[in-house]
Design an enzyme around this catalytic site. Structure first.
Site, PDB file in Angstrom:
ATOM      1  N   ARG A 198       0.824  -1.206   0.000  1.00 36.90           N
ATOM      2  CA  ARG A 198       0.000   0.000   0.000  1.00 36.90           C
ATOM      3  C   ARG A 198       0.862   1.261   0.000  1.00 36.90           C
ATOM      4  O   ARG A 198       0.563   2.240  -0.690  1.00 36.90           O
ATOM      5  CB  ARG A 198      -0.900  -0.019   1.238  1.00 36.90           C
ATOM      6  CG  ARG A 198      -1.816   1.181   1.364  1.00 36.90           C
ATOM      7  CD  ARG A 198      -2.229   1.454   2.814  1.00 36.90           C
ATOM      8  NE  ARG A 198      -2.472   0.265   3.606  1.00 36.90           N
ATOM      9  CZ  ARG A 198      -3.673  -0.173   3.940  1.00 36.90           C
ATOM     10  NH1 ARG A 198      -4.749   0.469   3.537  1.00 36.90           N
ATOM     11  NH2 ARG A 198      -3.806  -1.252   4.687  1.00 36.90           N
TER      12      ARG A 198
ATOM     13  N   TYR B  84     -14.356  -2.116   5.479  1.00 33.28           N
ATOM     14  CA  TYR B  84     -13.529  -1.649   6.596  1.00 33.28           C
ATOM     15  C   TYR B  84     -13.960  -0.303   7.161  1.00 33.28           C
ATOM     16  O   TYR B  84     -13.295   0.222   8.055  1.00 33.28           O
ATOM     17  CB  TYR B  84     -12.066  -1.499   6.147  1.00 33.28           C
ATOM     18  CG  TYR B  84     -11.433  -2.736   5.586  1.00 33.28           C
ATOM     19  CD1 TYR B  84     -11.421  -3.926   6.299  1.00 33.28           C
ATOM     20  CD2 TYR B  84     -10.827  -2.720   4.333  1.00 33.28           C
ATOM     21  CE1 TYR B  84     -10.829  -5.063   5.781  1.00 33.28           C
ATOM     22  CE2 TYR B  84     -10.229  -3.852   3.801  1.00 33.28           C
ATOM     23  CZ  TYR B  84     -10.228  -5.024   4.539  1.00 33.28           C
ATOM     24  OH  TYR B  84      -9.638  -6.145   4.012  1.00 33.28           O
TER      25      TYR B  84
ATOM     26  N   CYS C 150     -27.144  -2.571  -6.288  1.00 35.72           N
ATOM     27  CA  CYS C 150     -28.381  -2.791  -5.541  1.00 35.72           C
ATOM     28  C   CYS C 150     -28.038  -3.207  -4.105  1.00 35.72           C
ATOM     29  O   CYS C 150     -28.202  -4.353  -3.708  1.00 35.72           O
ATOM     30  CB  CYS C 150     -29.213  -3.862  -6.246  1.00 35.72           C
ATOM     31  SG  CYS C 150     -30.878  -4.022  -5.589  1.00 35.72           S
ATOM     32  N   GLU C 151     -27.528  -2.246  -3.354  1.00 37.41           N
ATOM     33  CA  GLU C 151     -27.021  -2.508  -2.007  1.00 37.41           C
ATOM     34  C   GLU C 151     -26.944  -1.184  -1.269  1.00 37.41           C
ATOM     35  O   GLU C 151     -26.292  -0.237  -1.721  1.00 37.41           O
ATOM     36  CB  GLU C 151     -25.632  -3.140  -2.075  1.00 37.41           C
ATOM     37  CG  GLU C 151     -25.084  -3.634  -0.766  1.00 37.41           C
ATOM     38  CD  GLU C 151     -25.730  -4.934  -0.325  1.00 37.41           C
ATOM     39  OE1 GLU C 151     -25.995  -5.060   0.886  1.00 37.41           O
ATOM     40  OE2 GLU C 151     -25.981  -5.799  -1.178  1.00 37.41           O
TER      41      GLU C 151
END
Length: 463
Positions: free
Chosen positions: A323, A364, A391-392
């Protein structure tokens, strides 16, 4: 340049709902270099550019959503890590953050090693020409097939994660007439995330062999007895998005204590220690990550001090930034579809991507920045939530941010610091097509991972 404002959610002067936000920035048009890739700026029109190319031109050529990776920045960060640790240490790029064959070639050219944690990552690395001896292979449940591939290829190290794996790797190596270099991953009882760390009671996890109860010492005994293994050191990893070195200090002290026990019991001083990764980046202007040279100095001093106290030679140090290298080098470009103000709450800004290209907010509760990049605006800031088209209800990209109140459908907005884990964890939820990754450098842009097509989806669906 501005557009007529539409009815919007609360401005900064209103009473705001609870959420993950601070006061609006003084200048919504400012692109904070702490958060954005280093070649990102705005042109004379106010349009954001990367590598000398304006985002509206990139959107026209490559579409949205798309990840745009600043190759100049990526390479510079690789060099900074390599130079910070020098020739007496090893830097392994953690491929799980983002891996492609182009990235493997960049790593090879810039002198970094590569850490992989699956057969697919290993295949990608080898296919792009990374020398096997510069590859480390992680994973808590490596299959025998994956181990065989790694040993046959001659990977530089396999990190052993369990008692069963000690035997498994030794058996494969012996069957191939080889002696495999290995490290043992130990759980040191330290968990570190962002600015805090806890130094006890974190053996309850799937990774590693616990120091507590003498399990790690027993793993060393078993590894040293097996002809197929060459035990070269101890590995530990304490968390993610870490800004504070205190957790590394506790971890190093405990690992060095194990090295001293190994010397006293077996007369062997293991030559290497891997402190893992997890080093943080700036997702928002409030984050304050350390530079590679600061991290290298701190970690080297910690290990040297602990080894001197234990009467040990200082082992060769390895670190695994993933990262910290790729995260800041990329941003995700979206096109605004709908803008939906909720009176007294916030304005919902829907984009053409979502949790299929960035699951981290939903998974997270990760925080990100976002900016209008296809123009500048002098409109008042409005509290916004950037959401996707899935769709959430949990399909959130940026939970709380301030965007100009004249934001309108068709505008381009971008979320910086999405180089790590976003494409790696992307999915086909709702049969979404995973976005491309486009490398930009010195006025040229090229696709390094192409956009998926509907034909790709149907090709896997055998009916």
């Amino acid at each position: 340049m501005s557009r007529s404002a539409h009815p919007a959610g609360p401005r900064h002067a209103d009473v705001l709902p609870e959420g993950h936000y601070s006061a609006p920035p003084a200048d919504l048009n400012h692109l904070d270099p702490k958060v954005w890739a280093r070649t990102v700026t705005r042109d004379e029109r106010g349009v954001a550019t990367v590598g000398g190319i304006a985002v509206d031109a990139l959107a026209e050529e490559f579409g949205t959503p798309a990840y745009f990776l600043d190759e100049t920045d990526f390479r510079a960060r690789c060099r900074a890590w390599a130079e910070a640790f020098g020739k007496d240490a090893d830097v392994f790029y953690a491929g799980k953050a983002f891996l492609s064959r182009a990235v493997v070639r960049w790593l090879k050219e810039e002198g970094l090693n590569l850490d992989v944690c699956s057969g697919g990552e290993l295949t990608t690395a080898l296919s792009a020409g990374m020398p096997a001896e510069r590859i480390a292979f992680h994973g808590n449940n490596k299959s025998e097939e994956e181990i065989r591939t790694a040993v046959e290829a001659g990977v530089g190290r396999i990190v052993l994660d369990s008692f069963q794996e000690i035997v498994r790797v030794a058996h494969v190596a012996q069957s191939l007439g080889k002696r495999q270099r290995v490290q043992i991953r130990v759980t040191v009882g330290v968990e570190a995330h962002t600015h805090e760390f806890i130094a006890t009671a974190h053996e309850d996890q799937k990774f590693g062999i616990a120091l507590a109860g003498g399990q790690a010492a027993e793993a060393v005994r078993r590894a040293l007895k097996l002809d197929g293994l060459e035990l070269i050191g101890i590995h530990s990893h304490i968390g993610s998005q870490i800004f504070d070195m205190a957790g590394f200090e506790v971890s190093a002290r405990r690992v060095v204590q194990l090295l001293a026990e190994v010397r006293d019991e077996h007369g062997v001083e293991l030559p290497e220690i891997d402190l893992g990764g997890g080093l943080g980046i700036a997702y928002t202007s409030e984050d304050d990550p350390r530079e590679p040279h600061e991290i290298a100095k701190a970690l080297t001093e910690i290990v040297t001090r602990e080894c001197e106290a234990a009467g040990l030679r200082t082992p060769r140090i390895s670190v695994e930034p993933g990262r910290a290298i790729v995260g800041p080098t990329a941003f995700t470009l979206y096109r605004v579809g709908t803008v939906k103000p909720l009176e007294g709450l916030r304005t919902y800004v829907s984009v053409d991507g979502g949790m299929s290209d960035n699951i981290r907010t939903a998974l997270y509760d990760a925080e990100y920045s976002v900016s209008l990049v296809s123009r500048t605006s002098e409109a008042e800031p409005m509290l916004s939530r950037v959401v996707g088209k899935h769709c959430e209800s949990g399909d959130i990209v940026v939970r709380d941010a301030f965007l100009p109140s004249d934001l309108a459908p068709g505008d381009l907005i971008a979320v910086p610091a999405t180089g790590a884990y976003c494409r790696s964890m992307a999915s086909n939820y709702n049969h979404a097509l995973r976005p491309p990754v486009v490398a930009v450098r010195d006025g040229e842009a090229r696709v390094i991972v192409r956009r998926e097509t509907e034909e790709d989806l149907l090709r896997l669906d055998v009916g």
